[in-house]
Design an enzyme around this catalytic site. Structure first.
Site, short mmCIF file in Angstrom:
data_model
loop_
_atom_site.label_atom_id
_atom_site.label_comp_id
_atom_site.label_asym_id
_atom_site.label_seq_id
_atom_site.Cartn_x
_atom_site.Cartn_y
_atom_site.Cartn_z
CE LYS A 101 43.22 77.07 34.54
NZ LYS A 101 44.53 77.54 35.18
NE ARG B 54 51.75 79.62 35.43
CZ ARG B 54 50.71 79.04 35.34
NH1 ARG B 54 50.40 77.85 34.60
NH2 ARG B 54 49.97 79.66 36.23
CG HIS C 288 49.29 78.83 40.77
ND1 HIS C 288 47.98 77.81 41.46
CD2 HIS C 288 49.87 78.59 39.36
CE1 HIS C 288 48.03 77.20 40.10
NE2 HIS C 288 48.60 77.12 39.06
NE ARG D 262 44.46 80.63 41.77
CZ ARG D 262 45.51 80.40 42.74
NH1 ARG D 262 46.05 81.40 44.12
NH2 ARG D 262 46.85 79.87 42.79
CE1 TYR E 229 42.56 60.64 3.24
CE2 TYR E 229 42.80 61.55 5.12
CZ TYR E 229 41.62 61.36 4.18
OH TYR E 229 41.42 62.78 3.99
CB CYS F 102 39.92 61.03 8.78
SG CYS F 102 39.71 59.05 8.30
CG ASP G 147 36.19 66.37 8.59
OD1 ASP G 147 36.53 67.45 9.38
OD2 ASP G 147 37.01 66.00 7.90
C1 LIG Z 1 44.11 77.06 36.36
C2 LIG Z 1 44.66 77.76 37.82
C3 LIG Z 1 44.09 77.62 39.02
C4 LIG Z 1 43.00 76.38 38.43
O1 LIG Z 1 43.52 74.60 39.11
P1 LIG Z 1 43.19 73.40 39.25
O2 LIG Z 1 44.17 72.75 39.87
O3 LIG Z 1 42.60 73.19 37.68
O4 LIG Z 1 42.76 73.05 40.08
C5 LIG Z 1 44.60 77.76 40.10
N1 LIG Z 1 45.21 79.11 40.03
C6 LIG Z 1 46.14 79.57 38.95
C7 LIG Z 1 46.44 80.64 38.69
C8 LIG Z 1 45.20 78.75 37.63
O5 LIG Z 1 46.11 79.06 37.04
#
Ligand SMILES: *Cc1c(COP(=O)(O)O)cnc(C)c1O
Length: 385
Positions: free
Chosen positions: A41, A138, A168, A221, A267, A313, A315
């Site tokens: 992602k 969430r 998660h 994951r 600046y 700045c 850029d």
């Molecule tokens: C981003 C995400 C992960 C990956 O988590 P890491 O800490 O980067 O390994 C796994 N599961 C879900 C649902 C996430 O949103």
């Protein structure tokens, strides 16, 4: 080999061998039947979605995961054919596109399924994973009753295939395991309410897959640590293999000048020379993700640390040089030069944030150069392509 041109002296280098090494190392510590979702992602946490995806799959990852449907569609457009799971919420009206592209969606509301069902034409089944909320707060269902209703609805409707289920963790990166243990036991309890368990069951992010690789279902994951970064500083010492940061951020001096006592820089004229000083200008700024809060941060020139002076700045950024150096001299903002290293964690600490945010922050305006076997194998320019 694809080498898109770029026309500026600021770039990210991504070491693809490091990405492959982390996938291979994780695979070695996981039980054999546990599959790996490479999480790509946010443009692969800023490293490049398709380049990381290809590397991870080649190194042994089985599937990909992204946050949004757009990210998944982008991977298909770039030729990725392996299963891609969208971890976040998708609108029901977009379900037909997901089915058509053979993308897997996360579901957690009966009403969503009813709405999507009306739009799906049953020609191609939509693969879904049911998200269970065990304490992240969430998205996800929280009760056995919700699981039963959704499972029954899916089994009664040809448009869907319930391929997986997941949760998660909110604190897998904390030394205190208690919240993790609670979430895990709630997940196990809720899994018992399925009439038939889906094929792919997954709960571990990087922290959980590295710290607790034994036993937790049949997929993980893997995100942040695939990029060589620890999920938190406190567990860094506990990790089962050393991590190697994949991302470096580099630039080159565009201008070098001598200023005298009392002369000012940038600046707001926040920096004033206290004597004769060499000032170097860098072609990078907050529009590249090198934000204003980095004023005072050190960078590496000729293997030595030297500070950013004056305001960053949009850029350009100005640094103090130890001596006069030629225009074109390489400057490392993140990464190593000689025996010195500026890690992603150092920048994160300076910005009072986490390493995740630092690599995601490097904007689309910065081209990515991919290194494999010590050679440039691909260049990607998000602006001209
Ligand atoms: C981003 C995400 C992960 C990956 O988590 P890491 O800490 O980067 O390994 C796994 N599961 C879900 C649902 C996430 O949103």
């Amino acid at each position: 080999m694809e080498l898109q041109p770029f026309y500026r002296d600021t770039w990210v280098e991504v070491n693809l061998d490091h990405i492959a090494y982390h996938v291979q190392s994780l695979k070695q510590i996981l039980p054999e039947d546990v599959k790996i979702f490479a999480v790509v992602k946010a443009n692969g946490y800023g490293h490049g979605d398709v380049q990381v995806a290809r590397t991870a799959i080649h190194a042994g990852a089985n599937f990909l995961a992204v946050a949004t449907l757009d990210e998944a569609v982008a991977l298909r457009h770039k030729g990725i054919t392996v299963p891609v799971l969208v971890l976040g919420a998708t609108r029901p009206q977009d379900a037909p596109l997901a089915a058509k592209l053979n993308l897997t969606l996360t579901v957690f509301q009966l009403e969503w399924l009813v709405q999507a069902n009306e739009m799906l034409n049953n020609e191609k089944r939509l693969r879904v994973h049911l998200k269970i909320d065990t304490g992240m707060g969430r998205i996800g269902v929280k009760t056995a009753q919700e699981i039963n209703e959704i499972e029954a609805y899916i089994n009664g409707h040809q448009a869907f295939y319930l391929e997986g289920t997941f949760t998660h963790f909110a604190q897998a990166d904390s030394l205190d395991k208690s919240y993790y243990d609670q979430q895990l036991s709630d997940f196990k309890r809720l899994l018992e309410s399925f009439r038939q368990l889906p094929e792919i069951i997954h709960c571990s992010n990087s922290a959980a897959s590295l710290r607790f690789p034994e036993g937790h279902f049949n997929a993980v994951r893997f995100g942040i640590s695939m990029y060589g970064l620890s999920p938190s500083l406190e567990i860094e010492q506990e990790l089962p293999f050393p991590l190697k940061e994949a991302l470096s951020l580099k630039t080159r001096l565009t201008h070098v000048k001598l200023i005298h006592k009392g002369e000012k820089v940038g600046y707001g004229s926040t920096y004033e020379a206290s004597g004769d000083e060499w000032i170097g200008t860098l072609p990078i700024g907050y529009a590249d993700g090198w934000i204003r809060k980095l004023q005072g941060q050190e960078v590496l020139v000729e293997g030595h640390r030297t500070p950013i002076v004056g305001r960053v700045c949009m850029d350009q950024t100005t640094i103090k040089l130890p001596t006069s150096l030629p225009v074109g001299t390489e400057v490392t903002l993140i990464g190593s030069q000689g025996s010195e290293l500026i890690s992603v964690n150092e920048i994160a600490q300076k910005l009072e944030t986490i390493n995740y945010e630092v690599t995601c922050m490097v904007s689309n305006r910065v081209p990515r150069v991919y290194i494999q076997g010590g050679k440039i194998v691909e260049v990607s320019n998000g602006l001209i392509s």
